[in-house]
Design a protein around this motif. Structure first.
Motif, mmCIF file in Angstrom:
data_model
loop_
_atom_site.group_PDB
_atom_site.id
_atom_site.type_symbol
_atom_site.label_atom_id
_atom_site.label_comp_id
_atom_site.label_asym_id
_atom_site.label_seq_id
_atom_site.Cartn_x
_atom_site.Cartn_y
_atom_site.Cartn_z
ATOM 1 N N GLY A 200 70.594 -64.153 28.769
ATOM 2 C CA GLY A 200 71.059 -63.732 29.971
ATOM 3 C C GLY A 200 70.069 -62.917 30.931
ATOM 4 N N ARG A 201 70.277 -61.743 31.271
ATOM 5 C CA ARG A 201 69.302 -60.813 32.053
ATOM 6 C C ARG A 201 68.537 -59.934 30.973
ATOM 7 N NH1 ARG A 201 71.585 -57.057 35.138
ATOM 8 N NH2 ARG A 201 73.512 -57.466 34.250
ATOM 9 N N THR A 202 68.434 -60.013 29.688
ATOM 10 C CA THR A 202 68.019 -59.029 28.895
ATOM 11 C C THR A 202 66.590 -59.617 28.272
ATOM 12 O OG1 THR A 202 69.735 -57.878 28.322
ATOM 13 C CG2 THR A 202 67.935 -57.612 26.943
ATOM 14 N N LEU A 203 65.516 -59.042 28.371
ATOM 15 C CA LEU A 203 64.213 -59.621 27.883
ATOM 16 C C LEU A 203 63.704 -58.742 26.773
ATOM 17 C CD1 LEU A 203 61.640 -61.260 27.649
ATOM 18 C CD2 LEU A 203 60.794 -59.818 29.763
ATOM 19 N N VAL A 204 63.786 -59.321 25.393
ATOM 20 C CA VAL A 204 63.261 -58.337 24.568
ATOM 21 C C VAL A 204 61.779 -58.950 24.133
ATOM 22 C CG1 VAL A 204 63.676 -57.717 22.059
ATOM 23 C CG2 VAL A 204 65.642 -58.139 23.628
ATOM 24 N N VAL A 205 60.694 -58.206 24.007
ATOM 25 C CA VAL A 205 59.556 -58.665 23.564
ATOM 26 C C VAL A 205 59.162 -57.962 22.233
ATOM 27 C CG1 VAL A 205 57.086 -58.557 24.167
ATOM 28 C CG2 VAL A 205 58.770 -59.219 25.848
ATOM 29 N N ALA A 206 58.608 -58.630 21.438
ATOM 30 C CA ALA A 206 58.213 -58.090 20.121
ATOM 31 C C ALA A 206 56.713 -58.667 19.956
ATOM 32 C CB ALA A 206 58.796 -58.635 19.001
ATOM 33 N N ASN A 207 55.886 -57.609 19.394
ATOM 34 C CA ASN A 207 54.292 -57.671 19.518
ATOM 35 C C ASN A 207 53.755 -57.016 18.116
ATOM 36 O OD1 ASN A 207 51.775 -58.441 20.187
ATOM 37 N ND2 ASN A 207 51.363 -56.366 20.571
ATOM 38 N N ALA A 208 53.127 -57.885 17.610
ATOM 39 C CA ALA A 208 52.169 -57.491 16.209
ATOM 40 C C ALA A 208 50.738 -57.942 16.443
ATOM 41 C CB ALA A 208 52.770 -57.761 15.110
ATOM 42 N N GLY A 209 49.908 -57.272 17.177
ATOM 43 C CA GLY A 209 48.424 -57.909 17.148
ATOM 44 C C GLY A 209 48.059 -57.322 18.823
ATOM 45 N N ASP A 210 47.034 -58.275 19.192
ATOM 46 C CA ASP A 210 46.397 -57.941 20.168
ATOM 47 C C ASP A 210 46.964 -58.976 21.637
ATOM 48 O OD1 ASP A 210 45.010 -59.903 19.514
ATOM 49 O OD2 ASP A 210 43.012 -58.912 19.547
ATOM 50 N N CYS A 211 47.823 -59.863 21.372
ATOM 51 C CA CYS A 211 48.249 -60.706 22.317
ATOM 52 C C CYS A 211 48.952 -59.822 23.161
ATOM 53 C CB CYS A 211 49.226 -61.826 22.078
ATOM 54 S SG CYS A 211 48.344 -62.866 21.031
ATOM 55 N N GLY A 271 55.992 -55.184 -0.167
ATOM 56 C CA GLY A 271 56.815 -53.929 -0.191
ATOM 57 C C GLY A 271 56.179 -52.663 0.245
ATOM 58 N N SER A 272 54.578 -52.655 0.072
ATOM 59 C CA SER A 272 53.900 -51.509 0.227
ATOM 60 C C SER A 272 53.547 -51.388 1.768
ATOM 61 C CB SER A 272 52.795 -51.554 -0.674
ATOM 62 O OG SER A 272 51.907 -52.569 -0.384
ATOM 63 N N PHE A 273 53.123 -50.095 2.049
ATOM 64 C CA PHE A 273 52.814 -49.966 3.531
ATOM 65 C C PHE A 273 51.205 -49.741 3.456
ATOM 66 C CE2 PHE A 273 57.349 -48.910 3.467
ATOM 67 C CZ PHE A 273 57.510 -49.218 4.826
ATOM 68 N N GLY A 274 50.367 -50.544 4.241
ATOM 69 C CA GLY A 274 49.061 -50.524 4.227
ATOM 70 C C GLY A 274 48.707 -50.407 5.566
ATOM 71 N N PRO A 275 47.352 -50.123 5.669
ATOM 72 C CA PRO A 275 46.729 -49.798 7.029
ATOM 73 C C PRO A 275 46.905 -51.010 7.927
ATOM 74 C CG PRO A 275 45.047 -49.503 5.329
ATOM 75 C CD PRO A 275 46.387 -49.951 4.469
ATOM 76 N N LEU A 276 47.239 -52.275 7.386
ATOM 77 C CA LEU A 276 47.125 -53.469 8.121
ATOM 78 C C LEU A 276 48.622 -53.788 8.131
ATOM 79 C CD1 LEU A 276 46.295 -55.988 9.984
ATOM 80 C CD2 LEU A 276 45.785 -57.110 7.766
ATOM 81 N N SER A 277 49.133 -53.617 9.048
ATOM 82 C CA SER A 277 50.951 -53.820 9.311
ATOM 83 C C SER A 277 51.503 -54.892 9.901
ATOM 84 C CB SER A 277 51.373 -52.435 10.143
ATOM 85 O OG SER A 277 52.615 -52.582 10.209
ATOM 86 N N ALA A 278 52.430 -55.662 9.423
ATOM 87 C CA ALA A 278 53.044 -56.674 10.140
ATOM 88 C C ALA A 278 54.172 -56.529 10.867
ATOM 89 C CB ALA A 278 53.533 -57.861 8.950
ATOM 90 N N GLU A 279 54.557 -55.131 11.084
ATOM 91 C CA GLU A 279 55.681 -54.427 11.526
ATOM 92 C C GLU A 279 55.529 -54.542 13.240
ATOM 93 O OE1 GLU A 279 57.848 -50.097 11.994
ATOM 94 O OE2 GLU A 279 56.108 -50.385 10.477
ATOM 95 N N PRO A 280 56.567 -55.324 13.836
ATOM 96 C CA PRO A 280 56.104 -55.500 15.478
ATOM 97 C C PRO A 280 56.717 -54.273 16.143
ATOM 98 C CG PRO A 280 58.187 -56.756 14.635
ATOM 99 C CD PRO A 280 57.673 -55.845 13.475
ATOM 100 N N GLU A 281 56.329 -54.137 17.390
ATOM 101 C CA GLU A 281 56.884 -53.219 18.431
ATOM 102 C C GLU A 281 57.705 -53.785 19.288
ATOM 103 O OE1 GLU A 281 54.191 -49.128 18.899
ATOM 104 O OE2 GLU A 281 53.477 -50.808 19.853
ATOM 105 N N LEU A 282 58.800 -53.424 19.682
ATOM 106 C CA LEU A 282 59.741 -53.958 20.465
ATOM 107 C C LEU A 282 59.867 -53.225 21.787
ATOM 108 C CD1 LEU A 282 60.324 -55.410 17.704
ATOM 109 C CD2 LEU A 282 62.664 -55.601 18.447
ATOM 110 N N LYS A 283 59.899 -54.016 22.771
ATOM 111 C CA LYS A 283 60.451 -53.535 24.234
ATOM 112 C C LYS A 283 61.540 -54.161 24.816
ATOM 113 C CE LYS A 283 56.333 -50.905 25.610
ATOM 114 N NZ LYS A 283 55.160 -50.612 26.736
ATOM 115 N N GLN A 284 62.415 -53.720 25.477
ATOM 116 C CA GLN A 284 63.183 -54.525 26.228
ATOM 117 C C GLN A 284 63.666 -54.088 27.521
ATOM 118 O OE1 GLN A 284 67.102 -53.990 27.011
ATOM 119 N NE2 GLN A 284 66.811 -51.873 26.750
ATOM 120 N N VAL A 285 63.985 -55.010 28.517
ATOM 121 C CA VAL A 285 64.111 -54.563 29.984
ATOM 122 C C VAL A 285 65.350 -55.515 30.481
ATOM 123 C CG1 VAL A 285 62.327 -56.061 30.819
ATOM 124 C CG2 VAL A 285 63.033 -54.341 32.122
#
Length: 386
Positions: A200-211, A271-285
Motif C-alpha cells: 500500500g503506502r508503507t515502505l519498509v527498507v532493510a539494510n545490511a552493508g553499504d548499499c 548463533g554467536s554474535f561476532g564483529p561481522l553482523s548479518a543483522e539488518p537495520e530497518l526504516k519505514q515511512v
C-alpha cells in the motif's frame, strides 16, 4: 531546496534484532546460481560479464493495501480499509554494469506486483512490491543465493502476516545461516543486502552493508538506509565491543563493510554474535504524494555521488522521459564518468504513472546565487537541528 517542497514525516526506525532459524532451507541454488541463466521474472540481470546487465519492469496495478505501525509491528489492512488519499502505482527499472572490475558480483531483484509474482502458492492477500540489491564479494555465490531466496524466506516466515519487520529480520538471518550450511556454496563468499518491501503506502527498507536506498521527495533526498562502514562511529564501537578491530577502514583488516551475509570464514559458530553482523537495520515511512521515486544502488554509485545529486539527476531524467529504466541507466553512466572503481547496480522505483511535476520557484526581487540543490541541502541541515 527547490521551493514548494514540504517537510518529510519523521522516519520510524524499527530496532533490529536476530530471529530464530525457522525450518529447512527452501532450495539449494548454488549450482543454479552459477548458470548463465536468462533474466528471471524477479528481475535478476543476465550473467554475461562482457555485456551490460539490464533489467526493467513496468507493471501497474490499482489494488493497494494500507499498513499500520503499532509498537514496531506491521499489520496489514485489506484494500477496503484504505481511507482514500495517495495510492502509489509501482513502476521500476534497473540497470547494471560490470564497471572497471574483472568480475560482476552484483545481483538484484524487481517485483512490481507481489500477488502476481508469488502466485497462488503463497497466501498473499494484499497488493505490494519488492526490490533488492545484493553486492557480492569473494565470489558470486552469496549474492546469487540471497537474490533467489530472500523474498521466499520473508513470505514463508511465520511472522509475515502479523509482524513484517520480524519476518524480514528472520529472513536475513536465515539466508546468512543458509550460506554456511549449503555445501554447494562457497562459505568464504559474502554479500551486502538491501531490500525494499512496499505494501500500500508503507515502505519498509532493510539494510545490511553499504548499499543505499534514497527517497526522492519533491526534489529532496531522504536517505532510507545507513551505510554500514567499519569506520562509522556506531559500527566501530559495536565491532570493538565484540572483540574486533578496524584497521585502515577495514573490519579486522579484511572487509570494507561492517555488516554482510555470508563470509563465514570470518564469523564464529552459528548463533554467536561476532564483529561481522548479518543483522539488518530497518526504516519505514508512509508514502505521500510528495514521494516521487526510490533509488536503490550498490556502493559503486554512492562512492562517487551524493544522495542529493542522485535524486537531482533522477528527477531531471524522469521529467524528460518518465522511464525508470532509462533513469537507472543514466545514473550508472554518470557514475562511470566519475570513475567509480566498482560494479554498478541501480534500481529506480516510481510511485506514480505521471512524471514528477515541475517545481515552481516563487518570483522574488532579491537575487540569489545558491542553486536549488544547495537550498535543499541547507534545508535538510536546518531540519536536522530543530
Amino acid at each position: 531546496m527547490a521551493a514548494g517542497a514540504g517537510l518529510s514525516p519523521p522516519l520510524a526506525v524499527l530496532e533490529s534484532g536476530y530471529g530464530k532459524d525457522n525450518g529447512a532451507l527452501l532450495e539449494n541454488s548454488g549450482a543454479e546460481g552459477r548458470e548463465n541463466a536468462k533474466q528471471s521474472k524477479g528481475g535478476r540481470p543476465p550473467r554475461s560479464l562482457s555485456t551490460i546487465q539490464l533489467c526493467g519492469r513496468a507493471v501497474r496495478h490499482a489494488n493497494s493495501a494500507d499498513l499500520d505501525v503499532d509498537f514496531g509491528s506491521l499489520d496489514f489492512k485489506s484494500p477496503s480499509e484504505e481511507k482514500g488519499g495517495f495510492l502509489p502505482i509501482f513502476r521500476s527499472g534497473s540497470y547494471a554494469e560490470i564497471g572497471p572490475k574483472p568480475y560482476m558480483e552484483d545481483e538484484h531483484i524487481c517485483v512490481d506486483n507481489l500477488v502476481e509474482y508469488l502466485g497462488p502458492t503463497v497466501d498473499c492477500q494484499f497488493a505490494g512490491a519488492f526490490y533488492g540489491v545484493f553486492d557480492g564479494h569473494g565470489g558470486r555465490d552469496a549474492a546469487v543465493f540471497t537474490q533467489k531466496n530472500i523474498l521466499k524466506f520473508i513470505v514463508e516466515d511465520t511472522e509475515f502476516t502479523n509482524c513484517l519487520d520480524k519476518a524480514i529480520r528472520n529472513a536475513f538471518v536465515k539466508a546468512d545461516q543458509a550460506l554456511a550450511s549449503t555445501c554447494a556454496l562457497d562459505t568464504s563468499s559474502g554479500t551486502t543486502a538491501l531490500t525494499a518491501f512496499i505494501s500500500g503506502r508503507t515502505l519498509v527498507v532493510a539494510n545490511a552493508g553499504d548499499c543505499r536506498a534514497v527517497l526522492g521527495k519533491r526534489g529532496r533526498a531522504v536517505e532510507m538506509s545507513r551505510d554500514h562502514k567499519p569506520n562509522c562511529s556506531i559500527e566501530k564501537l559495536r565491532i570493538e565491543k565484540l572483540g574486533g578491530t578496524v584497521y585502515d577502514g577495514y573490519l579486522n583488516g579484511q572487509l570494507s563493510v561492517a555488516r554482510a551475509l555470508g563470509d563465514w570464514h570470518m564469523k564464529g559458530p552459528k548463533g554467536s554474535f561476532g564483529p561481522l553482523s548479518a543483522e539488518p537495520e530497518l526504516k519505514q515511512v508512509i508514502l505521500t504524494d510528495e514521494d516521487e521515486f526510490l533509488i536503490m544502488g550498490c556502493d559503486g554509485l554512492w562512492d562517487v555521488m551524493s544522495s542529493q545529486c542522485a535524486v537531482t539527476i533522477a528527477r531531471k531524467e524522469l521529467m524528460l522521459h518518465n522511464d525508470p529504466e532509462r533513469c537507472s541507466r543514466e545514473l550508472v553512466r554518470e557514475a562511470l564518468k566519475r570513475n567509480t572503481c566498482d560494479n554498478l547496480t541501480v534500481i529506480v522505483v516510481c510511485f506514480s504513472p505521471e512524471p514528477p511535476p515541475r517545481i515552481e520557484i516563487p518570483k522574488t526581487r532579491v537575487r540569489r546565487s545558491i542553486s536549488a540543490e544547495g537550498l535543499s541541502f541547507l534545508k535538510e541541515v536546518l531540519d536536522s537541528n530543530i
